[in-house]
Scaffold this active site. Sequence first.
Site, mmCIF file in Angstrom:
data_model
loop_
_atom_site.group_PDB
_atom_site.id
_atom_site.type_symbol
_atom_site.label_atom_id
_atom_site.label_comp_id
_atom_site.label_asym_id
_atom_site.label_seq_id
_atom_site.Cartn_x
_atom_site.Cartn_y
_atom_site.Cartn_z
ATOM 1 C CG HIS A 247 -1.919 -1.082 1.268
ATOM 2 N ND1 HIS A 247 -2.602 -1.457 2.407
ATOM 3 C CD2 HIS A 247 -2.388 -1.882 0.272
ATOM 4 C CE1 HIS A 247 -3.447 -2.447 2.124
ATOM 5 N NE2 HIS A 247 -3.328 -2.732 0.833
HETATM 6 C C1 LIG Z 1 -0.939 -6.850 -5.259
HETATM 7 C C2 LIG Z 1 -1.676 -5.680 -4.695
HETATM 8 C C3 LIG Z 1 -2.873 -5.882 -3.999
HETATM 9 C C4 LIG Z 1 -3.549 -4.789 -3.462
HETATM 10 N N1 LIG Z 1 -4.754 -5.002 -2.869
HETATM 11 C C5 LIG Z 1 -5.454 -3.932 -2.414
HETATM 12 C C6 LIG Z 1 -6.769 -4.098 -1.902
HETATM 13 O O1 LIG Z 1 -7.351 -5.181 -1.950
HETATM 14 N N2 LIG Z 1 -7.391 -3.008 -1.391
HETATM 15 C C7 LIG Z 1 -6.794 -1.774 -1.330
HETATM 16 O O2 LIG Z 1 -7.390 -0.849 -0.787
HETATM 17 N N3 LIG Z 1 -5.571 -1.580 -1.877
HETATM 18 C C8 LIG Z 1 -4.914 -2.616 -2.449
HETATM 19 N N4 LIG Z 1 -3.705 -2.422 -3.047
HETATM 20 C C9 LIG Z 1 -3.213 -1.048 -3.183
HETATM 21 C C10 LIG Z 1 -3.966 -0.255 -4.255
HETATM 22 O O3 LIG Z 1 -4.408 -1.090 -5.303
HETATM 23 C C11 LIG Z 1 -3.032 0.808 -4.836
HETATM 24 O O4 LIG Z 1 -2.430 1.518 -3.787
HETATM 25 C C12 LIG Z 1 -3.748 1.806 -5.726
HETATM 26 O O5 LIG Z 1 -4.484 1.118 -6.701
HETATM 27 C C13 LIG Z 1 -2.701 2.727 -6.366
HETATM 28 O O6 LIG Z 1 -3.296 3.527 -7.364
HETATM 29 P P1 LIG Z 1 -2.403 4.588 -8.167
HETATM 30 O O7 LIG Z 1 -3.315 5.285 -9.099
HETATM 31 O O8 LIG Z 1 -1.639 5.410 -7.181
HETATM 32 O O9 LIG Z 1 -1.322 3.729 -8.969
HETATM 33 P P2 LIG Z 1 -1.536 2.525 -9.978
HETATM 34 O O10 LIG Z 1 -2.921 2.027 -9.947
HETATM 35 O O11 LIG Z 1 -0.444 1.549 -9.714
HETATM 36 O O12 LIG Z 1 -1.349 3.191 -11.419
HETATM 37 C C14 LIG Z 1 -0.130 3.639 -11.952
HETATM 38 C C15 LIG Z 1 -0.183 3.451 -13.466
HETATM 39 O O13 LIG Z 1 0.829 4.230 -14.082
HETATM 40 C C16 LIG Z 1 1.475 3.450 -15.084
HETATM 41 N N5 LIG Z 1 2.826 3.996 -15.222
HETATM 42 C C17 LIG Z 1 3.793 3.995 -14.283
HETATM 43 N N6 LIG Z 1 4.903 4.620 -14.752
HETATM 44 C C18 LIG Z 1 4.616 5.007 -16.007
HETATM 45 C C19 LIG Z 1 5.374 5.685 -17.000
HETATM 46 N N7 LIG Z 1 6.621 6.098 -16.771
HETATM 47 N N8 LIG Z 1 4.796 5.931 -18.215
HETATM 48 C C20 LIG Z 1 3.499 5.534 -18.453
HETATM 49 N N9 LIG Z 1 2.742 4.872 -17.531
HETATM 50 C C21 LIG Z 1 3.304 4.625 -16.323
HETATM 51 C C22 LIG Z 1 1.430 2.039 -14.514
HETATM 52 O O14 LIG Z 1 1.644 1.067 -15.504
HETATM 53 C C23 LIG Z 1 0.045 1.998 -13.897
HETATM 54 O O15 LIG Z 1 -0.943 1.619 -14.819
HETATM 55 C C24 LIG Z 1 -3.014 -3.480 -3.600
HETATM 56 C C25 LIG Z 1 -1.825 -3.276 -4.304
HETATM 57 C C26 LIG Z 1 -1.165 -4.365 -4.865
HETATM 58 C C27 LIG Z 1 0.098 -4.103 -5.641
#
Ligand SMILES: Cc1cc2nc3c(=O)[nH]c(=O)nc-3n(C[C@H](O)[C@H](O)[C@H](O)COP(=O)(O)OP(=O)(O)OC[C@H]3O[C@@H](n4cnc5c(N)ncnc54)[C@H](O)[C@@H]3O)c2cc1C
Length: 475
Positions: A414
């Site tokens: 997380h």
């Molecule tokens: C295995 C796992 C299980 C989890 N389970 C839960 C759960 O059940 N409940 C909960 O509350 N939280 C859970 N989490 C945490 C939660 O899913 C994440 O914290 C949240 O989804 C993060 O969202 P975000 O938008 O910050 O990043 P992300 O959803 O990770 O999105 C980032 C995106 O940016 C893209 N990207 C990155 N760098 C670049 C670049 N340089 N150029 C172009 N694209 C790029 C990536 O490919 C990705 O698609 C889990 C996390 C993981 C890894």
Amino acid sequence: MIDTLIIGGGTAGCVLAARLSADPEHHVRLLEAGPVSTDPAALLDAARMPIGPESPWVWRYPVTLSGAITGNIVRGKVIGGSSAINGGYFVRATATDFAAWSKELDGWSFDAVLPAYRRLERDHDFGDQPGHGTTGPIPVRRAAAPGPLSSEFASACAALGFPLIPDLNALPGAGPADGFGPVPCNIEHGRRVDTGSAYLAPALARPNLTMTGAMLVTRIRFHGTRAIGVDYVHEGKPGALDANRIVLCAGAIESAALLLRSGIGDPEQLRALDIPVVHPAPVGAWVSDHPEIGIDYRIDPAYPTAEGVPLEYVLELDDVEIRPYAVTFTPYTQRLGVALMRPHSQGVLRLRAADPTVPPHIDYRYLSEAADRIRLREAVTSAREILHEIPMARAPDSIPDDAWLFANPATSQHLSGTCRMGGADDARAVVDARCDVHGTTGLSVVDLSVVPVPLSRGPHATTVLIAERVAEYLA
Ligand SMILES: Cc1cc2nc3c(=O)[nH]c(=O)nc-3n(C[C@H](O)[C@H](O)[C@H](O)COP(=O)(O)OP(=O)(O)OC[C@H]3O[C@@H](n4cnc5c(N)ncnc54)[C@H](O)[C@@H]3O)c2cc1C
């Protein structure tokens, strides 16, 4: 000209792209490093997280968990990002979390964020209750028929005197703060509903929204301190794009790494890697996550087992969450997760190289604070008491000793806070209350990077919330 260029089509990026492009005059372009056409079967099955060694949908990072103890973490690399591969637990952060957040700066109290929490959800169980929504893109349900293990966990909690919390997303004060309850999930008919399908897919027919996959953004380009475009690599070829506004939604690891590679960071660290400094900022200086200990146990073979969603019930004990995972991680072995939700120990993220293909170094520094070690031991003791009340569980005989506990920290995956939110006079802050990067123009970070306090619940619902709220500012 692109009005808003969104980097990362993950959890937050899909929400933002859909909300901003609802205005036909607003030209939005979304760039995602992972694929945009996916294998639905593997990604939709909510009973499995598609993150194993063969998975093509994840970024992988070696990390230091504590001292010399290392591990590996993943993040989603596909449209929908981590919401497309995660556990489907969709619980709101608590009013206490938002009280702490709004102490850092105005605008993020529970009352201020509640309309966005309501707007994003379609709660099938409690939609008619105050504080809930019935028309949002994310369907929320609790397990209607929990498996035997989850049911026994719930009975054990009740037997030990913990109160039932029927709705973990209820308004503050509507029920007990501590207790056990069914987990609200973004899962419908056994399928994981990520923000790619819930938000982005219905918006893709709009002529003012463009999405490109397999495009790795490598650097933000600046004119002085104004962000004017990005460099990228697409199908092995480098290129560049200009935009009026650039929004990083690359997640707490890659958004921070992109800022650092582009010259926003600690000047000393940047110069050591020959990165020209655009603006000094404490990017990566603070990392928060939920350390988790897994207590493994066997199930008595006389009992039936059934795998449903990964987590059907939890027990909340203020800053501790106890998770009876309904799926197995190792054959014939079940796991009770014990997580510290407001740890005092803080980690750091640093670049190891300017090369965008080299992952940054993440040092969690888990359990470095004595308060966390004491709390973890108490929490493990509580978890063991619960295990003993579960008839089908063969509980381990002894409580693991401190040496074992402190040598076996894992992570809940997380990670947050690498570009934390705060006022202009806050030396720890990277972005302001609207997620604009301090000291720059035309550049924002909108994802889990910005959260300035540990969240007492999993961060998925709150990441969607952040994007919903900032969409209002960027519209
Ligand atoms: C295995 C796992 C299980 C989890 N389970 C839960 C759960 O059940 N409940 C909960 O509350 N939280 C859970 N989490 C945490 C939660 O899913 C994440 O914290 C949240 O989804 C993060 O969202 P975000 O938008 O910050 O990043 P992300 O959803 O990770 O999105 C980032 C995106 O940016 C893209 N990207 C990155 N760098 C670049 C670049 N340089 N150029 C172009 N694209 C790029 C990536 O490919 C990705 O698609 C889990 C996390 C993981 C890894």
